[in-house]
Design an enzyme around this catalytic site. Structure first.
Site: not given
Ligand SMILES: C[S@@+](CC[C@H](N)C(=O)[O-])C[C@H]1O[C@@H](n2cnc3c(N)ncnc32)[C@H](O)[C@@H]1O
Length: 428
Positions: A95-96
């Site tokens: 998750c970025q």
């Protein structure tokens, strides 16, 4: 769970596994007849590539490429054969921040931040157009970033829509379907559509989609979900750069609920309750006999107080590195962990002897406290015991913190069929 009709290698279709780690997707889907034609795994933070080594130990067939996916996809843009054609693309991706910095670029429609792995997935889908995409991520994906709730997921949905995919998603707690770990993850399935008539998207969300078939649910709010849908809940407007700039500034919380369907930039989303009446597995059921637990997993007597402090409730004044004083409070968590219910989520920091709030600790029959062994962590995710053998214990725990619940992915895999996607209709 339904029995696979024909599980000959390749009978379900061909598959590419991104961010393969120790091969959780492959372990789940290969027995269903999905044949992995290419896989990618590269750990940027370590020289030794433990995950890739583990993958090779299980599948030494030349399919795994141990190289930064960003570089591979750069190459793919010059040579479309750098990754073979495939029916199903799978991956559990980090998750970025997915923001798009630039507006429309003539050479390439979307220009995301460099190194952000979603953009490699996007470019790969654009180049190879798999019939199906099956992604896994932390549930935070639906909420991030904190300043613009739901913006990143809106970007992902808009991108998949523009590439011609119908998307369904679900936030699932594996324990709600009987698995021995309360691991919550977002599962996302995208189907490339020739044609779709989303006149009954709620029926798709509640009953007919692959996720609804694999992991049944009750509606929380709709009384007659199979009635043709009302208007979409959200319409994703504009180029992803515009979504980056505009989406969610006024949202106190994400508009994306725990289940959803998206087609043609229209989103229908609802909270759902799981339906499950099977056997509930527990942490206690994955434990090995105490006699088989090496001594370093037992908590030394003189460290018990430190563990108890970290796990206990606290309300105290603290001083930050810059001298700023603040008040810190948190509730307590079970110490030792209960063994008659599913475990908490295994995190990447689960390994190592140092006391921690988040590592699991159980009580042995003789009253001593101990951490979980690598085999117990593997079992919590449904991997065969010894799956990650050959690397240090701390790394084995790290791999399990990164991995997925194999049985859950398998259950969804049963409902995926590469052959049925072309002319799929959302309506009955
Ligand atoms: C969430 S984990 C996925 C774990 C996997 N599903 C499994 O069953 O083990 C994400 C993986 O992506 C890998 N990764 C991170 N950055 C990468 C990159 N630039 N290229 C390729 N792989 C990367 C990490 O090493 C990690 O193994």
């Amino acid at each position: 769970m339904k029995k696979p009709k024909d599980a000959r290698p390749g009978s379900a279709g061909t598959m590419v596994e991104l961010f393969a780690g120790v091969g959780g997707f492959r372990a789940a889907l290969e027995p269903l007849g999905w044949r992995t034609v290419w896989a990618n795994q590269w750990e940027p933070s370590t020289k030794t590539q433990h995950a890739a080594d583990c993958y090779w130990r299980h599948w030494n067939d030349g399919s795994l490429v141990n190289e930064d996916i960003n570089s591979v996809v750069d190459r793919l843009e010059r040579d479309n054969d750098a990754i073979p054609a495939h029916d199903l693309l799978v991956g559990g991706f980090p998750c970025q921040d997915y923001s798009v910095a630039k507006t429309l670029n003539q050479a390439h429609g979307i220009e995301g931040k460099k190194g952000v792995l979603w953009w490699s997935i996007y470019r790969l889908i654009e180049a190879k157009q798999p019939k199906l995409v099956f992604l896994e991520n932390v549930d935070r994906l639906l909420k991030s970033p904190a300043t613009q709730r739901g913006r990143d997921f809106a970007i992902i949905l808009a991108c998949l829509s523009d590439l011609g995919y119908l998307v369904e998603w679900r936030v699932v707690n594996a324990a709600h379907y009987g698995f021995p770990q309360r691991r919550r993850r977002a599962l996302i399935i995208a189907r490339r559509m020739v044609q779709a008539s989303p006149e009954a998207p709620l029926a798709w969300l509640y009953e007919r989609g692959a996720l609804a078939q694999a992991l049944p649910v009750w509606p929380v709010e709709d009384v007659q979900p199979s009635l043709p849908a009302r208007q979409a809940d959200i319409i994703l407007k504009g180029h992803p750069a515009q979504i980056t700039q505009e989406f969610g500034w006024t949202n106190p919380m994400t508009p994306f609920r725990s289940a959803g369907v998206m087609w043609d930039r229209k989103v229908w989303t609802r909270d759902v309750d799981p339906i499950f009446d099977g056997k509930q597995q527990t942490l206690g059921e994955v434990l090995v006999p105490d006699e088989d637990v090496p001594h370093e997993f037992f908590v030394p007597e003189d460290q018990v107080a430190r563990w108890a402090y970290l796990k206990g409730p606290k309300s105290e004044e603290r001083t930050a590195a810059n001298g700023h004083r603040y008040f810190y409070s948190e509730g307590g968590i079970a110490f030792p962990d209960r063994t008659d219910i599913p475990s908490r989520t295994v995190l990447t920091g689960e390994g190592g002897t140092s006391p921690s709030r988040f590592k699991h600790v159980v009580r042995a029959k003789d009253g001593r406290l101990r951490r979980l062994t690598p085999v117990e962590l593997e079992r919590l995710n449904g991997f065969a015991p010894g799956w990650t053998e050959g690397m240090p214990d701390g790394r084995r725990a790290f791999m399990m913190g990164n991995a997925l619940v194999v049985g859950l992915v398998k259950q969804v895999g049963q409902e995926l069929s590469a052959s049925s996607t072309g002319a799929l209709q959302v309506v009955s």
